[in-house]
Write a protein that holds these residues in place. Structure first.
Motif, PDB file in Angstrom:
ATOM      1  N   ALA A 115      25.579  36.129  39.044  1.00 12.31           N
ATOM      2  CA  ALA A 115      25.505  34.779  39.616  1.00 12.31           C
ATOM      3  C   ALA A 115      24.238  34.628  40.443  1.00 12.31           C
ATOM      4  O   ALA A 115      23.567  33.586  40.394  1.00 12.31           O
ATOM      5  N   GLY A 119      22.231  32.171  38.470  1.00  6.74           N
ATOM      6  CA  GLY A 119      22.611  30.920  39.133  1.00  6.74           C
ATOM      7  C   GLY A 119      24.094  30.637  39.130  1.00  6.74           C
ATOM      8  O   GLY A 119      24.618  30.091  40.099  1.00  6.74           O
ATOM      9  N   THR A 120      24.791  31.004  38.048  1.00  2.83           N
ATOM     10  CA  THR A 120      26.200  30.635  37.919  1.00  2.83           C
ATOM     11  C   THR A 120      26.948  31.656  37.071  1.00  2.83           C
ATOM     12  O   THR A 120      26.454  32.079  36.030  1.00  2.83           O
ATOM     13  N   ASN A 153      31.099  20.012  43.701  1.00  2.00           N
ATOM     14  CA  ASN A 153      32.214  20.920  43.479  1.00  2.00           C
ATOM     15  C   ASN A 153      32.693  20.713  42.044  1.00  2.00           C
ATOM     16  O   ASN A 153      33.204  19.650  41.696  1.00  2.00           O
ATOM     17  N   LYS A 241      28.410  30.798  42.588  1.00  2.00           N
ATOM     18  CA  LYS A 241      26.988  30.456  42.609  1.00  2.00           C
ATOM     19  C   LYS A 241      26.451  30.643  44.015  1.00  2.00           C
ATOM     20  O   LYS A 241      27.191  30.510  44.999  1.00  2.00           O
ATOM     21  N   PRO A 242      25.169  30.972  44.141  1.00  2.99           N
ATOM     22  CA  PRO A 242      24.584  31.171  45.470  1.00  2.99           C
ATOM     23  C   PRO A 242      24.617  29.873  46.280  1.00  2.99           C
ATOM     24  O   PRO A 242      24.499  28.779  45.709  1.00  2.99           O
ATOM     25  N   PRO A 243      24.764  29.972  47.596  1.00  3.91           N
ATOM     26  CA  PRO A 243      24.799  28.772  48.447  1.00  3.91           C
ATOM     27  C   PRO A 243      23.397  28.238  48.724  1.00  3.91           C
ATOM     28  O   PRO A 243      22.982  28.101  49.877  1.00  3.91           O
ATOM     29  N   ASN A 246      19.692  23.196  45.226  1.00  2.00           N
ATOM     30  CA  ASN A 246      18.983  23.264  43.954  1.00  2.00           C
ATOM     31  C   ASN A 246      17.786  22.314  43.979  1.00  2.00           C
ATOM     32  O   ASN A 246      17.925  21.116  43.769  1.00  2.00           O
ATOM     33  N   GLY A 255      24.394  26.404  39.709  1.00  2.00           N
ATOM     34  CA  GLY A 255      23.754  27.175  40.763  1.00  2.00           C
ATOM     35  C   GLY A 255      22.303  27.495  40.441  1.00  2.00           C
ATOM     36  O   GLY A 255      21.833  27.354  39.308  1.00  2.00           O
ATOM     37  N   SER A 257      19.232  30.377  40.639  1.00  2.00           N
ATOM     38  CA  SER A 257      18.927  31.800  40.770  1.00  2.00           C
ATOM     39  C   SER A 257      18.247  32.058  42.115  1.00  2.00           C
ATOM     40  O   SER A 257      17.442  31.251  42.578  1.00  2.00           O
ATOM     41  N   TYR A 391      26.430  33.480  52.732  1.00  2.00           N
ATOM     42  CA  TYR A 391      27.024  33.831  51.444  1.00  2.00           C
ATOM     43  C   TYR A 391      28.509  34.148  51.586  1.00  2.00           C
ATOM     44  O   TYR A 391      29.289  33.964  50.640  1.00  2.00           O
ATOM     45  N   VAL A 394      31.060  31.317  50.770  1.00  2.00           N
ATOM     46  CA  VAL A 394      31.209  31.036  49.341  1.00  2.00           C
ATOM     47  C   VAL A 394      32.067  32.101  48.668  1.00  2.00           C
ATOM     48  O   VAL A 394      32.977  31.795  47.890  1.00  2.00           O
TER      49      VAL A 394
END
Length: 486
Positions: A115, A119-120, A153, A241-243, A246, A255, A257, A391, A394
């Protein structure tokens, strides 16, 4: 046209709209950097002694993989734990999570790492044909296609999986779409209810980039229910996905990368590392020869055949062919290696890269033996600590929803706020000093003995109380012996 473009066009006629399909081109770029081999960057041409050119592969430090891996290690370890209100329920939960089919302890860290890199990623939960609760790990962001979301979301995704079969010498491509949606609808009593829906569709085509014609799902999956609906307040899928905001596509719920904005830094690192490696290949020694020396000459072999014999290996980059050296001896030239200059340059790039990821500067350094990672105890003022705190929220939300889904499928009753997710912060504290501080708090009455055992020995409240009671029985106080209150 790609499979994503055709999918978007066909689903639009059904009233289903997906995200901008160009985003999957970016995922492919991040994936190539994660693998350490980028086609239009890691291969370049060099000129050999005879003037010909050949392609070589650029050396890489694989810092995209390293960055994603270290971000995972910063946020997750074997010390991270998940607990329910009682030890019995916790054991039941972990029996499902760490079954041979689910293998959560091994797979979840991998899902985090991927992730952070792509990204996801996602997880879905379901009952298989044998009635076992299963966790499906969707580790490729290219397979995840959101179609419903609220304030970024994601409430509805489809998972794209393609396989091929040869039928009468013709290759057919099957595209399996699985819809996962968590929505609010009205029941028969006209009441609003929350429900999770899982729906399968199957398409067949002769072109891998075309969705083709929809066919009955049971043709290929006779033992899988085509549609499942659960009345639940928790979806049976989770998005990881990272917080990060984008900045590449501010409208997408997908998300980003962690190195999406550091591609130039990754290029600079590999450019300098490749130059460092070539310093030992090209800079150590050069031999000047006349161009005629690189020509071949006929030679009679033992069997009477004639072959062409080279005086020098024309692909050896040590030799440099020049005009006007026919009557001169071969000239050997040695150079001093720019060792420290390369080390310093690479370390500078590593500092900028680690800072961009949120680790802070000096997280990485190259010392001539390889890339080392800072291992000293980190303080709460470090960038890495602040990154971990962001992080953590999340990750906890993902795990809580996963646990709720598993407990729903396993009929494990949960009370409000029963799920405890304890992440590992040991890198940010001195354990001995922390224990001494808590002991002083117990002596002063600020912290109870139960809280002490929960923090120091990582026990649940129930276990901590049992251990304290057992210690009392083995070592009773005077008040206990005379029947008084302690």
């Amino acid at each position: 046209m790609t499979i994503y473009e055709d999918l978007k066009n066909q689903l639009h006629t059904k009233g289903v709209d997906i995200i901008d399909t160009n985003y999957y081109d970016l995922i492919d770029v991040w994936k190539s950097w994660y693998s350490g081999s980028v086609e239009n960057f890691h291969f370049y041409n060099v000129k050999y002694a005879d003037g010909s050119e050949g392609q070589v592969e650029k050396k890489t430090m694989s810092m995209a993989k390293k960055g994603a891996e270290d971000m995972m290690k910063l946020n997750w370890s074997n010390k991270c734990d998940i607990k329910l209100a009682t030890e019995e329920k916790t054991k039941r939960l972990w029996k499902i999570l760490d079954s041979k089919q689910n293998n959560f302890t091994i797979m979840f860290p991998q899902m985090l790492e991927l992730a952070f890199a792509l990204g996801t990623t996602a997880m879905t939960e379901y009952k298989d044909a044998l009635g076992r609760t299963r966790i499906e790990y969707i580790n490729d962001a290219s397979m995840i296609i959101p179609y419903a979301y609220d304030n970024f979301n994601i409430t509805g995704i489809m998972v794209l999986d393609q396989f091929q079969e040869v039928e009468k010498r013709t290759t057919f491509y099957y595209t399996h779409l699985t819809y996962h949606e968590f929505r609010i609808s009205k029941n028969e009593k006209d009441e609003f209810v929350q429900e999770y829906i899982k729906l399968h569709e199957l398409y067949k085509s002769k072109d891998a980039n075309q969705l083709g014609k929809q066919i009955p799902f049971e043709d290929k999956f006779p033992n899988v229910e085509e549609q499942v609906i659960y009345n639940t307040d928790t979806p049976h899928f989770q998005i990881i996905k990272p917080p990060l905001a984008n900045n590449i596509d501010i409208k997408t719920p997908m998300g980003l990368s962690i190195y999406a904005n550091s591609i130039d830094k990754l290029k600079a690192i590999d450019d300098k590392y490749d130059s460092f490696d070539n310093e030992f290949i090209d800079g150590k020694r050069k031999i000047l020869v006349d161009k005629t020396a690189l020509k071949s000459a006929p030679q009679v072999n033992d069997d009477g055949t004639i072959s062409q014999q080279l005086f020098f290996d024309r692909n050896d980059r040590t030799y440099v062919a020049m005009n006007g050296m026919k009557d001169q001896p071969v000239k050997d030239i040695s150079f001093s290696l720019r060792y420290q200059e390369h080390i310093d340059s690479i370390n500078s790039e590593l500092n900028w890269y680690s800072s961009a990821l949120g680790f802070g500067e000096d997280h990485y350094r190259i010392d001539g033996k390889g890339v080392a990672t800072a291992t000293e105890i980190l303080s709460e003022n470090d960038d890495a600590f602040r990154t971990k705190e962001v992080y953590a929220t999340v990750i906890k939300d993902v795990i809580i929803d996963l646990v709720k889904s598993v407990c729903y499928l396993e009929d494990i009753e949960l009370s409000e706020d029963e799920i405890q997710v304890e992440l590992d912060y040991s890198r940010f504290e001195n354990q001995e000093k922390t224990q001494q501080r808590i002991e002083r708090e117990v002596d002063k009455g600020i912290t109870s003995k139960v809280e002490y055992r929960m923090k120091v020995y990582n026990e649940t409240e129930e276990v901590a109380k049992e251990k304290i009671e057992a210690i009392k029985k083995e070592n009773p106080s005077i008040n206990d012996l005379v029947g008084g209150d302690e």
